[in-house]
Design an enzyme around this catalytic site. Structure first.
Site, PDB file in Angstrom:
ATOM      1  N   VAL A  11    -129.897 -84.295  82.061  1.00  0.00           N
ATOM      2  CA  VAL A  11    -130.109 -84.440  80.438  1.00  0.00           C
ATOM      3  C   VAL A  11    -130.386 -86.034  80.013  1.00  0.00           C
ATOM      4  CG1 VAL A  11    -130.276 -84.615  77.680  1.00  0.00           C
ATOM      5  CG2 VAL A  11    -129.005 -82.599  79.503  1.00  0.00           C
ATOM      6  N   THR A 121    -123.655 -82.511  74.175  1.00  0.00           N
ATOM      7  CA  THR A 121    -123.186 -81.008  72.988  1.00  0.00           C
ATOM      8  C   THR A 121    -122.119 -81.251  72.838  1.00  0.00           C
ATOM      9  OG1 THR A 121    -124.406 -79.364  74.386  1.00  0.00           O
ATOM     10  CG2 THR A 121    -122.955 -78.394  72.902  1.00  0.00           C
ATOM     11  N   PHE A 150    -132.512 -78.399  74.178  1.00  0.00           N
ATOM     12  CA  PHE A 150    -132.112 -77.466  74.207  1.00  0.00           C
ATOM     13  C   PHE A 150    -132.890 -77.367  75.590  1.00  0.00           C
ATOM     14  CE2 PHE A 150    -131.360 -77.557  70.239  1.00  0.00           C
ATOM     15  CZ  PHE A 150    -131.089 -76.176  69.831  1.00  0.00           C
ATOM     16  N   PHE A 250    -133.422 -63.386  78.383  1.00  0.00           N
ATOM     17  CA  PHE A 250    -132.598 -63.312  78.672  1.00  0.00           C
ATOM     18  C   PHE A 250    -131.756 -62.150  78.249  1.00  0.00           C
ATOM     19  CE2 PHE A 250    -132.839 -67.614  78.675  1.00  0.00           C
ATOM     20  CZ  PHE A 250    -131.014 -67.510  79.152  1.00  0.00           C
ATOM     21  N   GLY A 254    -127.270 -59.803  85.727  1.00  0.00           N
ATOM     22  CA  GLY A 254    -126.645 -60.196  86.595  1.00  0.00           C
ATOM     23  C   GLY A 254    -125.653 -60.276  87.152  1.00  0.00           C
ATOM     24  N   GLY A 258    -123.941 -68.622  84.686  1.00  0.00           N
ATOM     25  CA  GLY A 258    -122.640 -70.113  85.101  1.00  0.00           C
ATOM     26  C   GLY A 258    -123.404 -71.191  85.021  1.00  0.00           C
ATOM     27  N   CYS A 261    -123.458 -75.199  81.486  1.00  0.00           N
ATOM     28  CA  CYS A 261    -123.515 -74.890  79.749  1.00  0.00           C
ATOM     29  C   CYS A 261    -123.064 -74.020  79.044  1.00  0.00           C
ATOM     30  CB  CYS A 261    -125.231 -75.758  79.357  1.00  0.00           C
ATOM     31  SG  CYS A 261    -125.717 -76.419  79.316  1.00  0.00           S
ATOM     32  N   LYS A 322    -128.301 -70.229  88.723  1.00  0.00           N
ATOM     33  CA  LYS A 322    -129.822 -69.586  88.015  1.00  0.00           C
ATOM     34  C   LYS A 322    -130.904 -70.196  89.535  1.00  0.00           C
ATOM     35  CE  LYS A 322    -131.625 -72.779  84.980  1.00  0.00           C
ATOM     36  NZ  LYS A 322    -131.660 -72.742  83.911  1.00  0.00           N
TER      37      LYS A 322
HETATM   38  N1  LIG Z   1    -127.919 -79.791  82.089  1.00  0.00           N
HETATM   39  C1  LIG Z   1    -128.505 -78.859  80.728  1.00  0.00           C
HETATM   40  O1  LIG Z   1    -129.163 -78.322  81.535  1.00  0.00           O
HETATM   41  C2  LIG Z   1    -127.440 -79.172  79.241  1.00  0.00           C
HETATM   42  C3  LIG Z   1    -128.599 -78.993  78.580  1.00  0.00           C
HETATM   43  C4  LIG Z   1    -128.308 -79.135  77.581  1.00  0.00           C
HETATM   44  C5  LIG Z   1    -127.584 -80.273  77.056  1.00  0.00           C
HETATM   45  N2  LIG Z   1    -126.654 -80.488  77.809  1.00  0.00           N
HETATM   46  C6  LIG Z   1    -125.542 -81.263  77.163  1.00  0.00           C
HETATM   47  O2  LIG Z   1    -125.753 -82.733  77.957  1.00  0.00           O
HETATM   48  C7  LIG Z   1    -125.135 -82.841  78.288  1.00  0.00           C
HETATM   49  C8  LIG Z   1    -124.905 -84.001  79.320  1.00  0.00           C
HETATM   50  O3  LIG Z   1    -124.975 -82.904  80.404  1.00  0.00           O
HETATM   51  P1  LIG Z   1    -126.097 -82.826  81.849  1.00  0.00           P
HETATM   52  O4  LIG Z   1    -125.354 -81.981  82.391  1.00  0.00           O
HETATM   53  O5  LIG Z   1    -126.554 -83.803  81.819  1.00  0.00           O
HETATM   54  O6  LIG Z   1    -124.518 -83.768  82.588  1.00  0.00           O
HETATM   55  P2  LIG Z   1    -124.381 -84.605  83.954  1.00  0.00           P
HETATM   56  O7  LIG Z   1    -123.235 -84.247  84.020  1.00  0.00           O
HETATM   57  O8  LIG Z   1    -125.553 -83.751  84.482  1.00  0.00           O
HETATM   58  O9  LIG Z   1    -124.286 -86.203  83.345  1.00  0.00           O
HETATM   59  C9  LIG Z   1    -123.750 -86.845  82.673  1.00  0.00           C
HETATM   60  C10 LIG Z   1    -123.716 -88.484  83.095  1.00  0.00           C
HETATM   61  O10 LIG Z   1    -123.287 -88.853  82.575  1.00  0.00           O
HETATM   62  C11 LIG Z   1    -122.266 -90.589  83.140  1.00  0.00           C
HETATM   63  N3  LIG Z   1    -121.667 -90.427  82.146  1.00  0.00           N
HETATM   64  C12 LIG Z   1    -120.112 -90.262  81.743  1.00  0.00           C
HETATM   65  N4  LIG Z   1    -119.592 -91.391  81.248  1.00  0.00           N
HETATM   66  C13 LIG Z   1    -120.428 -92.312  81.345  1.00  0.00           C
HETATM   67  C14 LIG Z   1    -120.122 -93.968  80.535  1.00  0.00           C
HETATM   68  N5  LIG Z   1    -119.051 -93.738  79.918  1.00  0.00           N
HETATM   69  N6  LIG Z   1    -121.170 -93.972  80.672  1.00  0.00           N
HETATM   70  C15 LIG Z   1    -122.054 -94.018  80.506  1.00  0.00           C
HETATM   71  N7  LIG Z   1    -122.190 -93.062  81.721  1.00  0.00           N
HETATM   72  C16 LIG Z   1    -121.541 -92.126  81.587  1.00  0.00           C
HETATM   73  C17 LIG Z   1    -122.510 -89.634  84.280  1.00  0.00           C
HETATM   74  O11 LIG Z   1    -121.957 -90.646  85.847  1.00  0.00           O
HETATM   75  C18 LIG Z   1    -122.969 -88.707  84.579  1.00  0.00           C
HETATM   76  O12 LIG Z   1    -124.552 -88.863  85.122  1.00  0.00           O
HETATM   77  C19 LIG Z   1    -123.268 -82.736  77.563  1.00  0.00           C
HETATM   78  O13 LIG Z   1    -123.109 -82.118  76.578  1.00  0.00           O
HETATM   79  C20 LIG Z   1    -124.201 -81.350  77.836  1.00  0.00           C
HETATM   80  O14 LIG Z   1    -123.632 -79.920  77.410  1.00  0.00           O
HETATM   81  C21 LIG Z   1    -126.578 -80.328  79.166  1.00  0.00           C
END
Ligand SMILES: NC(=O)c1ccc[n+]([C@@H]2O[C@H](COP(=O)([O-])OP(=O)(O)OC[C@H]3O[C@@H](n4cnc5c(N)ncnc54)[C@H](O)[C@@H]3O)[C@@H](O)[C@H]2O)c1
Length: 435
Positions: A11, A121, A150, A250, A254, A258, A261, A322
Site C-alpha cells: 500500500v 486498515t 481500497f 466476486f 475457487g 487468501g 486482507c 491470486k
Molecule cells: N495489501 C493490500 O492489498 C491492502 C489493501 C488495502 C489496505 N491494506 C492495509 O494497508 C496496511 C499495509 O498493508 P501492506 O500490504 O502494504 O503491508 P506490508 O506488510 O506490505 O507493508 C508494511 C510495511 O510497513 C513497514 N513497517 C512496519 N512497522 C513500521 C514502522 N514502525 N515504521 C516504518 N515502517 C514500518 C514494514 O517494514 C513493511 O514494509 C495494512 O493495514 C493492510 O491491511 C492493504
C-alpha cells in the site's frame, strides 16, 4: 504538498508513488533497511504491474525519495500517511503496535502543524488512539484523518490512480481541505470523494472487505452444493450474476480466499463484534466456509488416489493468492502444499511471480520450476491454484504426455470440462461435475 508515507509495503509504495506522480514531494519511510536500499536503486521489492515505471520516473525527477529515518520524514512533511502493517493479533484483533509506534514518532517530531492520515486498515477507534498517542508528546496543532485504502494487489496502481471512490473520515474543515487537494487529481472523471465521520470511514473498509469475502464464501458453498446435486456452478454464477441487484463480480467459485486482507480483516471485524457484544454470525460462517474450502483440492486429489498419496508427485501451478501478484500470504496454495507434504507427497511448483515469496515459506521442502511444463514432467497429477493468464490456454497434448497420469484438479475452473474429456484428461474443478 510535502508528504511522508510511513510503511513502504504494497500500500505505502503505491500511495507514495501515486502522490509523487501528481506533483507532490513525497518521502517514503520504512524500518526495513534492505527494502529502502533496493528502492533507492529502482529495484521494486514486490511484483505489482505498472509500479516500477512510476517509482523510477518520480525518483529520477526528485519527487520521490526513500529513507529509513522515519523521524526525519515526519519532520520534513506537512502530511503524514501511516501505511504500516496491521497483522492479526493472537485473538484475531488487528495488532496496532506498528501504527501506534508511528504515531509516537510523529508526536515526537512535530516541527509544525501536520495532517496525520491512517491509511492502514484499522478498527473503529484507532484514529482516536493515534490522536491520543501524538498528543502525549506535543502541543503543536495537528489533524487526524481516516482514509482507508481500497486498492487490489495486482491492479494496485490503476486502483489508486483511478479509484471508484475515495473514503475520507474527518472532523475538521482544515483536514477536509487538505484531503480534497491531495485527491482532486485522482477523481477528475467525477468519481466521488466521500467525506464522513472518522468511525464510519474506519468501519467502511472492514464492511467492504467483509462483504467481498462473504460473496466468495457464499459462492464456494453454492459450488459445493452444485457438485453434490449435479448443478453447474459456472452456469449458476452466470444466472445470478446477471441480476442487477446481485452483479457479477466476486462470484467465481475457487480454492478459498487468501491474501493479506480478507482473512485478517474478517477476523478483526468478528473480534470487534465480540468486544462490543454484537456477535457477527454471518462472518463466522464466512470464515469457517473459507477454511473448509482451502482443503477441497486436497480432498479431491486424495479421492482420486483412493487415499494413497504417499510417494506421489503433484505439480502445482500457481502459488500467489491470486493472479498478478507475488503475495502468498494466506494463499490457498500454501494450505494445499502443507497438506500434500503431510501426506508424504513430493510437490513441484510453478508460479510466474511468487517463487521467491513461497521459498521463504517452504524453502527446499518442495521443488520449483522456472517454466510451467518443468514441474509437470513425471508428476502424477497437476493442481491449479492461481488464475494466471499463462495457464489459460496451455499446450494440452504436451501436458498429457508429460504427466504420468492425465489428471488435472483445477481450483480456478480455467478449462471447459467437455473439451478436457475429449483431450483424454480426468478433470476435476470447482462446482462442476468431474469428467
Ligand atoms: N495489501 C493490500 O492489498 C491492502 C489493501 C488495502 C489496505 N491494506 C492495509 O494497508 C496496511 C499495509 O498493508 P501492506 O500490504 O502494504 O503491508 P506490508 O506488510 O506490505 O507493508 C508494511 C510495511 O510497513 C513497514 N513497517 C512496519 N512497522 C513500521 C514502522 N514502525 N515504521 C516504518 N515502517 C514500518 C514494514 O517494514 C513493511 O514494509 C495494512 O493495514 C493492510 O491491511 C492493504
Amino acid at each position: 504538498m510535502k508528504v511522508a508515507v510511513v510503511g513502504t509495503g504494497y500500500v505505502g509504495l503505491v500511495v507514495g508513488a501515486g502522490l509523487a506522480e501528481t506533483g507532490n514531494d513525497v518521502v517514503c519511510a520504512d524500518v526495513d533497511a534492505a527494502k529502502i536500499a533496493s528502492l533507492r536503486q529502482d529495484r521494486i521489492p514486490i511484483f505489482e504491474p505498472g509500479l516500477e515505471p512510476l517509482v523510477v520516473r518520480n525518483q529520477k525527477e526528485g519527487r520521490l525519495t526513500f529513507t529509513t529515518d522515519v523521524a526525519d520524514a515526519v519532520r520534513r512533511s506537512a502530511v503524514v500517511f501511516i501505511a504500516v502493517g496491521t497483522p492479526p493479533d493472537e485473538d484475531g484483533s488487528a495488532d496496532l503496535q506498528h501504527v501506534l509506534e508511528v504515531a509516537r514518532t510523529i508526536g515526537q517530531n512535530m516541527t509544525g502543524p501536520k495532517t496525520v492520515i491512517t491509511k492502514s486498515t484499522v478498527p473503529v477507534g484507532t484514529a482516536e488512539r493515534v490522536r491520543a498517542e501524538i498528543a502525549k508528546h506535543t502541543r503543536t496543532a495537528f489533524y487526524v484523518v481516516s482514509n482507508p485504502e481500497f486498492l487490489k494487489e495486482g491492479a494496485a496502481v490503476d486502483d489508486f490512480m483511478k479509484p471508484d471512490r475515495v473514503v475520507v473520515g474527518v472532523d475538521s474543515p482544515e483536514a477536509r481541505e487538505v484531503l480534497n487537494e491531495l485527491y482532486a487529481p485522482f477523481v477528475r472523471t467525477g468519481k466521488p470523494i466521500i467525506f464522513m465521520d472518522i468511525p464510519s470511514a474506519e468501519m467502511t473498509k472492514y464492511a467492504a472487505n467483509a462483504m467481498l469475502a462473504t460473496r466468495i464464501s457464499f459462492m464456494n458453498q453454492i459450488a459445493l452444493l452444485c457438485e453434490a446435486t449435479g448443478a453447474d456452478a459456472h452456469l449458476v454464477r452466470k444466472g445470478i450474476g446477471s441480476d442487477a441487484r446481485i452483479g457479477s463480480a466476486f462470484l467465481f467459485p475457487g480454492p478459498g480466499y487468501g491474501g493479506s486482507c480478507f482473512p485478517k480483516d474478517v477476523k478483526a471485524l468478528i473480534r470487534t463484534g465480540e468486544e462490543r457484544g454484537v456477535p457477527l454470525g454471518i462472518l463466522q460462517a464466512v470464515e469457517a466456509a473459507n477454511d473448509r474450502q482451502k482443503h477441497v483440492l486436497f480432498e479431491k486429489l486424495s479421492r482420486r488416489f483412493e487415499g494413497r498419496l504417499a510417494g506421489r508427485t503433484i505439480a502445482v501451478w500457481g502459488l500467489a493468492f491470486k493472479a498478478q501478484t507475488d503475495d502468498v500470504r494466506e494463499s490457498p496454495a500454501l494450505v494445499l502444499i502443507e497438506a500434500l507434504l503431510g501426506a508424504g507427497v513430493r510437490v513441484a511448483a510453478h508460479d510466474p511471480a511468487a517463487i521467491e515469496t513461497t521459498r521463504r515459506v517452504f524453502g527446499d521442502r518442495i521443488t520449483y520450476g522456472e517454466h510451467p511444463y518443468d514441474v509437470i514432467a513425471g508428476a502424477d497429477a497437476l493442481a491449479i491454484l492461481t488464475e494466471w493468464l499463462e495457464y489459460r490456454t496451455p499446450d494440452f497434448p504436451k501436458i498429457h504426455k508429460l504427466l504420468r497420469r492425465p489428471l488435472i484438479v483445477d481450483g480456478r475452473n480455467l478449462y471447459d470440462p467437455e473439451r478436457m474429456a475429449k483431450l483424454g484428461f480426468t478433470y476435476d474443478s470447482i462446482g462442476r461435475a468431474p469428467v
